[in-house]
Design a protein around this motif. Structure first.
Motif, mmCIF file in Angstrom:
data_model
loop_
_atom_site.group_PDB
_atom_site.id
_atom_site.type_symbol
_atom_site.label_atom_id
_atom_site.label_comp_id
_atom_site.label_asym_id
_atom_site.label_seq_id
_atom_site.Cartn_x
_atom_site.Cartn_y
_atom_site.Cartn_z
ATOM 1 N N ALA A 58 0.889 -1.253 -0.036
ATOM 2 C CA ALA A 58 0.007 -0.039 0.073
ATOM 3 C C ALA A 58 0.950 1.396 -0.177
ATOM 4 C CB ALA A 58 -1.030 -0.015 1.205
ATOM 5 N N MET A 59 0.375 2.166 -0.752
ATOM 6 C CA MET A 59 1.066 3.676 -0.751
ATOM 7 C C MET A 59 -0.006 4.664 -0.513
ATOM 8 S SD MET A 59 4.172 2.927 -3.501
ATOM 9 C CE MET A 59 4.978 4.374 -3.036
ATOM 10 N N TYR A 60 0.516 5.659 -0.149
ATOM 11 C CA TYR A 60 -0.482 6.798 0.367
ATOM 12 C C TYR A 60 -0.016 8.214 -0.263
ATOM 13 C CZ TYR A 60 -1.621 3.066 3.420
ATOM 14 O OH TYR A 60 -2.164 1.745 3.923
ATOM 15 N N TRP A 61 -0.743 9.264 -0.469
ATOM 16 C CA TRP A 61 -0.299 10.555 -0.544
ATOM 17 C C TRP A 61 -1.059 11.390 0.537
ATOM 18 C CZ3 TRP A 61 3.728 13.072 -2.457
ATOM 19 C CH2 TRP A 61 4.350 12.160 -3.657
ATOM 20 N N TYR A 62 -0.168 12.167 1.282
ATOM 21 C CA TYR A 62 -0.980 13.228 2.117
ATOM 22 C C TYR A 62 -0.317 14.675 1.817
ATOM 23 C CZ TYR A 62 -1.876 9.318 5.262
ATOM 24 O OH TYR A 62 -2.412 8.145 5.924
ATOM 25 N N GLY B 245 -8.563 17.916 -7.880
ATOM 26 C CA GLY B 245 -7.420 18.534 -8.459
ATOM 27 C C GLY B 245 -6.129 17.935 -8.387
ATOM 28 N N TYR B 246 -6.199 16.463 -7.951
ATOM 29 C CA TYR B 246 -4.992 15.667 -8.022
ATOM 30 C C TYR B 246 -5.400 14.343 -8.759
ATOM 31 C CZ TYR B 246 -3.769 18.579 -3.847
ATOM 32 O OH TYR B 246 -3.501 19.707 -3.147
ATOM 33 N N SER B 247 -4.541 13.798 -9.384
ATOM 34 C CA SER B 247 -4.573 12.382 -9.992
ATOM 35 C C SER B 247 -3.376 11.605 -9.569
ATOM 36 C CB SER B 247 -4.616 12.511 -11.489
ATOM 37 O OG SER B 247 -3.547 13.069 -12.275
ATOM 38 N N VAL B 248 -3.602 10.199 -9.488
ATOM 39 C CA VAL B 248 -2.350 9.330 -9.354
ATOM 40 C C VAL B 248 -2.578 8.122 -10.325
ATOM 41 C CG1 VAL B 248 -2.465 9.985 -6.811
ATOM 42 C CG2 VAL B 248 -3.799 7.994 -7.629
ATOM 43 N N PRO C 259 3.182 7.802 -8.321
ATOM 44 C CA PRO C 259 3.542 9.362 -8.787
ATOM 45 C C PRO C 259 2.002 10.095 -8.522
ATOM 46 C CG PRO C 259 3.364 8.018 -10.632
ATOM 47 C CD PRO C 259 3.594 7.089 -9.375
ATOM 48 N N LEU C 260 2.254 11.245 -8.019
ATOM 49 C CA LEU C 260 0.970 12.286 -7.811
ATOM 50 C C LEU C 260 1.160 13.429 -8.838
ATOM 51 C CD1 LEU C 260 -1.204 13.147 -5.667
ATOM 52 C CD2 LEU C 260 0.236 14.628 -4.640
ATOM 53 N N THR C 261 0.213 13.531 -9.618
ATOM 54 C CA THR C 261 -0.116 14.800 -10.354
ATOM 55 C C THR C 261 -0.859 15.941 -9.904
ATOM 56 O OG1 THR C 261 0.707 13.649 -12.403
ATOM 57 C CG2 THR C 261 -0.690 15.587 -12.753
#
Lengths: 113, 111
Positions: B31-35, B63-66, B75-77
């Motif tokens: 699992a991976m996460y973006w905060y 406003g974000y995509s992964v 990666p986070l755009t």
């Protein structure tokens, strides 16, 4: 509700004193409660964690106290040192699976000599 | 040495531009996460992924995509639709039953 409420927002403690940070949660399904320490410009690092089957866990100068009936847990830092000055986050999650952590808003601790 | 690598450390975005933040882990975590971290706001979940080719929206996904094409990369755009992108972005990963580990973040600012 998924919130974790953390207090105080900031804390100033004399060197050698005890720092206490409190958190309260709402979701009774939560079963894993970690504390993270963050220094400026760095990512949070796991400090200590507790599961609800124990009421206290101690690692060195750091202790978590857990009150399941009150849905509260706290971090105590004994003999606080200037090097402990950082931002501390409490969090909660379901330990099963890979459910994301829910974080408190953080406490900025300053330990002054 | 196992860990999570976020790059770049600092990033600047121009008006109307999309930017991509990199997150790579060699911990073999599923699992991976973006905060997103803003002063006084704690860490707010943007997106997370429990397995390759699958991801879920967090609390502030607009406003974000992964993407999650490889186990080690998430990666986070930050798209131009995100009107207030200035923040400290943190990537984390986790294996079943173990705590989340964090990278050292990317600070995004507006030019």
């Amino acid at each position: 509700q998924q919130q974790v409420k953390q207090s105080p927002q900031s804390l100033i403690v004399q060197k050698g004193g005890i720092s206490i940070i409190n958190c309260a949660y709402e979701n009774t399904a939560f079963d894993y409660f970690p504390w993270y320490q963050q220094f400026p410009g760095k990512g949070p690092a796991l400090l200590i964690a507790i599961r609800p089957d124990v009421s206290e866990k101690k690692e060195g100068r750091f202790t978590i106290s857990f009150n399941k009936s009150a849905k509260q847990f706290s971090l105590h830092i004994m003999d606080s040192q200037p090097g402990d000055s950082a931002t501390y986050f409490c969090a909660a999650t379901l330990n099963s699976g890979n459910t994301p952590l829910v974080f408190g808003k953080g406490t900025r601790l300053s330990v002054i000599a | 040495d196992g860990g999570i690598t976020q790059s770049p450390k600092y990033l600047f975005r121009k008006e109307g531009q999309n930017v991509t933040l990199s997150c790579e882990q060699n911990l073999n975590h599923d699992a991976m996460y973006w905060y997103r971290q803003d002063p006084g706001q704690g860490l707010r979940l943007i997106y997370y992924s429990q397995i390759v080719n699958d991801f879920q929206k967090g609390d502030i996904a607009e406003g974000y995509s992964v993407s999650r094409e490889k186990k080690e990369s998430f990666p986070l755009t930050v798209t131009s639709a995100q009107k207030n992108p200035t923040a400290f972005y943190l990537c984390a990963s986790r294996v079943f039953g173990q705590p989340q580990h964090f990278g050292d973040g990317t600070r995004l600012s507006i030019l």
